[in-house]
Design a protein around this motif. Structure first.
Motif, PDB file in Angstrom:
ATOM      1  N   GLU A   1     -10.169 -28.994  57.904  1.00  0.00           N
ATOM      2  CA  GLU A   1     -10.583 -27.892  58.916  1.00  0.00           C
ATOM      3  C   GLU A   1     -12.088 -28.128  58.500  1.00  0.00           C
ATOM      4  OE1 GLU A   1      -9.247 -27.684  62.850  1.00  0.00           O
ATOM      5  OE2 GLU A   1      -8.357 -25.627  61.635  1.00  0.00           O
ATOM      6  N   VAL A   2     -12.964 -29.288  58.645  1.00  0.00           N
ATOM      7  CA  VAL A   2     -14.674 -28.577  57.630  1.00  0.00           C
ATOM      8  C   VAL A   2     -15.168 -29.020  59.569  1.00  0.00           C
ATOM      9  CG1 VAL A   2     -13.966 -30.110  55.381  1.00  0.00           C
ATOM     10  CG2 VAL A   2     -15.002 -31.408  57.412  1.00  0.00           C
ATOM     11  N   GLU A   3     -15.988 -28.188  58.334  1.00  0.00           N
ATOM     12  CA  GLU A   3     -17.781 -27.279  59.633  1.00  0.00           C
ATOM     13  C   GLU A   3     -18.806 -27.426  58.953  1.00  0.00           C
ATOM     14  OE1 GLU A   3     -17.191 -24.617  62.484  1.00  0.00           O
ATOM     15  OE2 GLU A   3     -17.121 -23.151  60.506  1.00  0.00           O
ATOM     16  N   ALA A   4     -19.953 -27.697  59.984  1.00  0.00           N
ATOM     17  CA  ALA A   4     -20.966 -27.613  59.069  1.00  0.00           C
ATOM     18  C   ALA A   4     -21.724 -26.716  58.230  1.00  0.00           C
ATOM     19  CB  ALA A   4     -22.150 -28.008  60.197  1.00  0.00           C
ATOM     20  N   GLY A   5     -22.298 -26.769  57.474  1.00  0.00           N
ATOM     21  CA  GLY A   5     -22.013 -25.374  56.209  1.00  0.00           C
ATOM     22  C   GLY A   5     -20.759 -25.655  54.830  1.00  0.00           C
ATOM     23  N   ASP A   6     -19.921 -26.794  55.240  1.00  0.00           N
ATOM     24  CA  ASP A   6     -18.878 -26.491  54.576  1.00  0.00           C
ATOM     25  C   ASP A   6     -19.085 -27.305  53.330  1.00  0.00           C
ATOM     26  OD1 ASP A   6     -17.778 -25.131  55.236  1.00  0.00           O
ATOM     27  OD2 ASP A   6     -15.820 -26.417  56.628  1.00  0.00           O
ATOM     28  N   PHE A   7     -18.888 -27.100  52.084  1.00  0.00           N
ATOM     29  CA  PHE A   7     -18.541 -27.871  50.952  1.00  0.00           C
ATOM     30  C   PHE A   7     -17.439 -28.195  50.185  1.00  0.00           C
ATOM     31  CE2 PHE A   7     -18.944 -28.723  46.054  1.00  0.00           C
ATOM     32  CZ  PHE A   7     -19.746 -29.694  46.201  1.00  0.00           C
ATOM     33  N   MET A   8     -17.159 -29.433  49.929  1.00  0.00           N
ATOM     34  CA  MET A   8     -16.143 -30.292  49.205  1.00  0.00           C
ATOM     35  C   MET A   8     -16.334 -30.436  47.649  1.00  0.00           C
ATOM     36  SD  MET A   8     -14.708 -31.950  52.050  1.00  0.00           S
ATOM     37  CE  MET A   8     -16.251 -32.712  53.525  1.00  0.00           C
ATOM     38  N   TRP A   9     -16.290 -31.179  46.900  1.00  0.00           N
ATOM     39  CA  TRP A   9     -15.991 -31.582  45.491  1.00  0.00           C
ATOM     40  C   TRP A   9     -14.847 -32.530  45.259  1.00  0.00           C
ATOM     41  CZ3 TRP A   9     -12.794 -30.596  41.110  1.00  0.00           C
ATOM     42  CH2 TRP A   9     -12.891 -31.138  40.612  1.00  0.00           C
ATOM     43  N   LEU A  10     -14.214 -33.025  44.956  1.00  0.00           N
ATOM     44  CA  LEU A  10     -13.399 -34.388  44.913  1.00  0.00           C
ATOM     45  C   LEU A  10     -13.779 -34.966  43.685  1.00  0.00           C
ATOM     46  CD1 LEU A  10     -14.289 -33.706  47.936  1.00  0.00           C
ATOM     47  CD2 LEU A  10     -12.275 -36.297  48.166  1.00  0.00           C
ATOM     48  N   ARG A  11     -13.004 -34.728  42.807  1.00  0.00           N
ATOM     49  CA  ARG A  11     -12.910 -35.826  41.613  1.00  0.00           C
ATOM     50  C   ARG A  11     -12.570 -36.830  40.921  1.00  0.00           C
ATOM     51  NH1 ARG A  11      -9.437 -32.816  36.826  1.00  0.00           N
ATOM     52  NH2 ARG A  11     -10.014 -34.564  35.914  1.00  0.00           N
ATOM     53  N   ALA A  12     -13.062 -37.861  39.889  1.00  0.00           N
ATOM     54  CA  ALA A  12     -12.297 -39.181  40.224  1.00  0.00           C
ATOM     55  C   ALA A  12     -10.987 -39.514  40.760  1.00  0.00           C
ATOM     56  CB  ALA A  12     -12.944 -39.762  39.015  1.00  0.00           C
ATOM     57  N   TYR A  13     -10.950 -40.299  41.648  1.00  0.00           N
ATOM     58  CA  TYR A  13      -9.609 -40.645  42.218  1.00  0.00           C
ATOM     59  C   TYR A  13      -9.248 -40.244  42.993  1.00  0.00           C
ATOM     60  CZ  TYR A  13     -10.437 -43.837  37.978  1.00  0.00           C
ATOM     61  OH  TYR A  13     -11.074 -45.530  37.589  1.00  0.00           O
ATOM     62  N   CYS A  14      -9.522 -38.689  43.338  1.00  0.00           N
ATOM     63  CA  CYS A  14      -8.814 -37.696  44.306  1.00  0.00           C
ATOM     64  C   CYS A  14      -9.199 -38.570  45.303  1.00  0.00           C
ATOM     65  CB  CYS A  14     -10.000 -36.419  44.059  1.00  0.00           C
ATOM     66  SG  CYS A  14      -8.974 -34.985  45.696  1.00  0.00           S
ATOM     67  N   PRO A  15      -7.937 -38.582  46.298  1.00  0.00           N
ATOM     68  CA  PRO A  15      -7.603 -39.167  47.615  1.00  0.00           C
ATOM     69  C   PRO A  15      -8.805 -38.588  47.960  1.00  0.00           C
ATOM     70  CG  PRO A  15      -5.810 -39.222  46.641  1.00  0.00           C
ATOM     71  CD  PRO A  15      -6.433 -38.459  46.063  1.00  0.00           C
ATOM     72  N   GLN A  16      -9.417 -39.363  49.662  1.00  0.00           N
ATOM     73  CA  GLN A  16      -9.438 -38.837  50.640  1.00  0.00           C
ATOM     74  C   GLN A  16     -10.415 -39.873  51.746  1.00  0.00           C
ATOM     75  OE1 GLN A  16     -14.195 -38.374  50.722  1.00  0.00           O
ATOM     76  NE2 GLN A  16     -14.127 -39.837  48.797  1.00  0.00           N
ATOM     77  N   ALA A  17     -10.251 -39.357  53.083  1.00  0.00           N
ATOM     78  CA  ALA A  17     -10.013 -39.902  54.696  1.00  0.00           C
ATOM     79  C   ALA A  17     -10.920 -38.850  55.017  1.00  0.00           C
ATOM     80  CB  ALA A  17      -8.387 -40.122  54.656  1.00  0.00           C
ATOM     81  N   CYS A  18     -10.601 -39.320  56.707  1.00  0.00           N
ATOM     82  CA  CYS A  18     -11.754 -38.537  57.799  1.00  0.00           C
ATOM     83  C   CYS A  18     -11.570 -38.844  58.872  1.00  0.00           C
ATOM     84  CB  CYS A  18     -12.680 -38.938  57.210  1.00  0.00           C
ATOM     85  SG  CYS A  18     -13.964 -37.921  57.816  1.00  0.00           S
ATOM     86  N   TYR A  19     -11.408 -38.258  59.689  1.00  0.00           N
ATOM     87  CA  TYR A  19     -11.118 -38.003  61.453  1.00  0.00           C
ATOM     88  C   TYR A  19     -12.324 -37.632  62.118  1.00  0.00           C
ATOM     89  CZ  TYR A  19      -6.236 -40.213  61.568  1.00  0.00           C
ATOM     90  OH  TYR A  19      -5.275 -41.422  61.548  1.00  0.00           O
ATOM     91  N   ALA A  20     -13.616 -37.556  62.256  1.00  0.00           N
ATOM     92  CA  ALA A  20     -14.468 -37.298  62.900  1.00  0.00           C
ATOM     93  C   ALA A  20     -14.182 -36.111  64.056  1.00  0.00           C
ATOM     94  CB  ALA A  20     -15.668 -37.653  63.153  1.00  0.00           C
ATOM     95  N   ALA A  21     -13.926 -35.171  64.760  1.00  0.00           N
ATOM     96  CA  ALA A  21     -13.536 -34.484  65.857  1.00  0.00           C
ATOM     97  C   ALA A  21     -14.231 -34.589  66.857  1.00  0.00           C
ATOM     98  CB  ALA A  21     -12.670 -32.989  65.678  1.00  0.00           C
ATOM     99  N   GLY A  22     -15.626 -34.727  66.950  1.00  0.00           N
ATOM    100  CA  GLY A  22     -16.953 -34.263  68.198  1.00  0.00           C
ATOM    101  C   GLY A  22     -16.991 -33.061  68.007  1.00  0.00           C
ATOM    102  N   PRO A  23     -17.603 -32.521  69.208  1.00  0.00           N
ATOM    103  CA  PRO A  23     -18.502 -33.636  70.281  1.00  0.00           C
ATOM    104  C   PRO A  23     -19.503 -34.415  69.906  1.00  0.00           C
ATOM    105  CG  PRO A  23     -18.561 -31.424  71.444  1.00  0.00           C
ATOM    106  CD  PRO A  23     -17.724 -31.425  69.607  1.00  0.00           C
ATOM    107  N   GLY A  24     -20.267 -34.212  69.140  1.00  0.00           N
ATOM    108  CA  GLY A  24     -21.233 -34.479  68.627  1.00  0.00           C
ATOM    109  C   GLY A  24     -20.663 -35.407  66.662  1.00  0.00           C
ATOM    110  N   PRO A  25     -22.050 -36.141  66.292  1.00  0.00           N
ATOM    111  CA  PRO A  25     -21.993 -36.798  64.915  1.00  0.00           C
ATOM    112  C   PRO A  25     -21.243 -36.253  64.246  1.00  0.00           C
ATOM    113  CG  PRO A  25     -23.869 -36.788  66.062  1.00  0.00           C
ATOM    114  CD  PRO A  25     -23.985 -35.905  66.901  1.00  0.00           C
ATOM    115  N   PHE A  26     -20.497 -36.306  63.248  1.00  0.00           N
ATOM    116  CA  PHE A  26     -20.198 -35.745  61.972  1.00  0.00           C
ATOM    117  C   PHE A  26     -21.398 -36.676  60.702  1.00  0.00           C
ATOM    118  CE2 PHE A  26     -17.157 -35.602  58.223  1.00  0.00           C
ATOM    119  CZ  PHE A  26     -17.343 -34.239  57.969  1.00  0.00           C
TER     120      PHE A  26
END
Length: 280
Positions: free
Chosen positions: A231-256
């Protein structure tokens, strides 16, 4: 309305539970906004009335191509010599306050939503103005020249003046604010803003050579990092190395929305630090 989260600093109360969401793995790192306290700020030589959170830096098992700072410069502060690293290129994205950014003697007023790309070798300075701190992200990378390819020019713009490029076949729920033409081979990295409307998804596991830094500017979502849903929200930071799988579901109620770094448009190195077989 567009919003940009900036860390307020301070310290949590002694009554707060210690348990947080921070994770550091060989494939990804997740630094939640609760980690941005006063005790982990840094200062920089040549900068006055400035503090920062250094959230990515090249090191073994972590970022390989870039560094990223979350900057807070009090009114009247700034720098006439911001970076002594020879060959570094810079991206600045402003989230709050006012500043004058001068590149090669030409001044530019920067406010929330302001974006600047400063090519390697350009002379620049920054002065915070107004009544509140200037807050911005500062990303740095050693520029990789390519044979027969000219160096890129500076870019100075505000995101409100950049049309959103919608991903095809998404019904308008997923788009990117692109500050540089993705077909412009002069650029060896891109720093963009990705926007998902509520219900928008990355509906497959992206697995690719590009290293990523993602700072969440607005909203919340569930993000897949390697094998973990986080779970991620405004103010969080993510680093992904090359080839790290990623996907996303935007939860709302506003833009992500998040500020995205990725390295692009260059050959994979076969010799030198980090190259396969370099130690043999």
């Amino acid at each position: 309305m567009t919003q940009y989260y900036a860390p307020p600093g301070g310290l949590p109360p002694q009554t707060q539970l210690m348990t947080q969401r921070a994770v550091f793995t060989p494939a990804y790192a997740f630094i939640p906004k609760g980690c941005f306290s006063d005790i982990v700020t840094s200062a920089l030589p040549g900068w006055t009335r400035t503090r920062l959170w250094l959230i990515a830096r090249p090191m073994s098992g972590f970022s390989e191509t870039f560094s990223q700072y979350v900057m807070e410069v009090a009114p009247g502060g700034g720098s006439d010599a911001p970076d002594a690293e020879d060959g570094a290129e810079h991206w600045l994205f402003f989230t709050d306050g006012l500043a004058t950014l001068t590149i090669d003697g030409q001044g530019h007023e920067m406010d929330a939503g302001g974006y600047a790309y400063i090519p390697a070798g350009r002379r620049w300075t920054l002065l915070a103005e107004g009544n509140t701190p200037a807050r911005f992200h500062w990303l740095r990378k050693l520029y990789e020249p390519a044979p027969g390819v000219a160096k890129p020019d500076p870019i100075l713009i505000n995101e409100r003046d950049v049309p959103l490029s919608l991903m095809p076949d998404t019904g308008g729920v997923w788009g990117t604010t692109r500050f540089a033409d993705p077909d412009d081979l002069r650029h060896d990295a891109h720093v963009n803003i990705v926007t998902f409307q509520p219900g928008g998804t990355i509906p497959f596991e992206e697995t690719h050579v590009m290293e990523h830094g993602l700072y969440v500017l607005q909203g919340k979502a569930v993000y897949k990092l390697n094998q973990d849903w986080v779970e991620v929200e405004a103010g969080d930071f993510m680093w992904l190395r090359a080839y790290c799988p990623q996907a996303c579901y935007a939860a709302g109620p506003g833009p992500f929305r998040y500020l995205l770094y990725k390295d692009v448009n260059r050959h994979a190195k076969l010799r030198g630090p980090g190259a396969f077989g370099a130690a043999r």
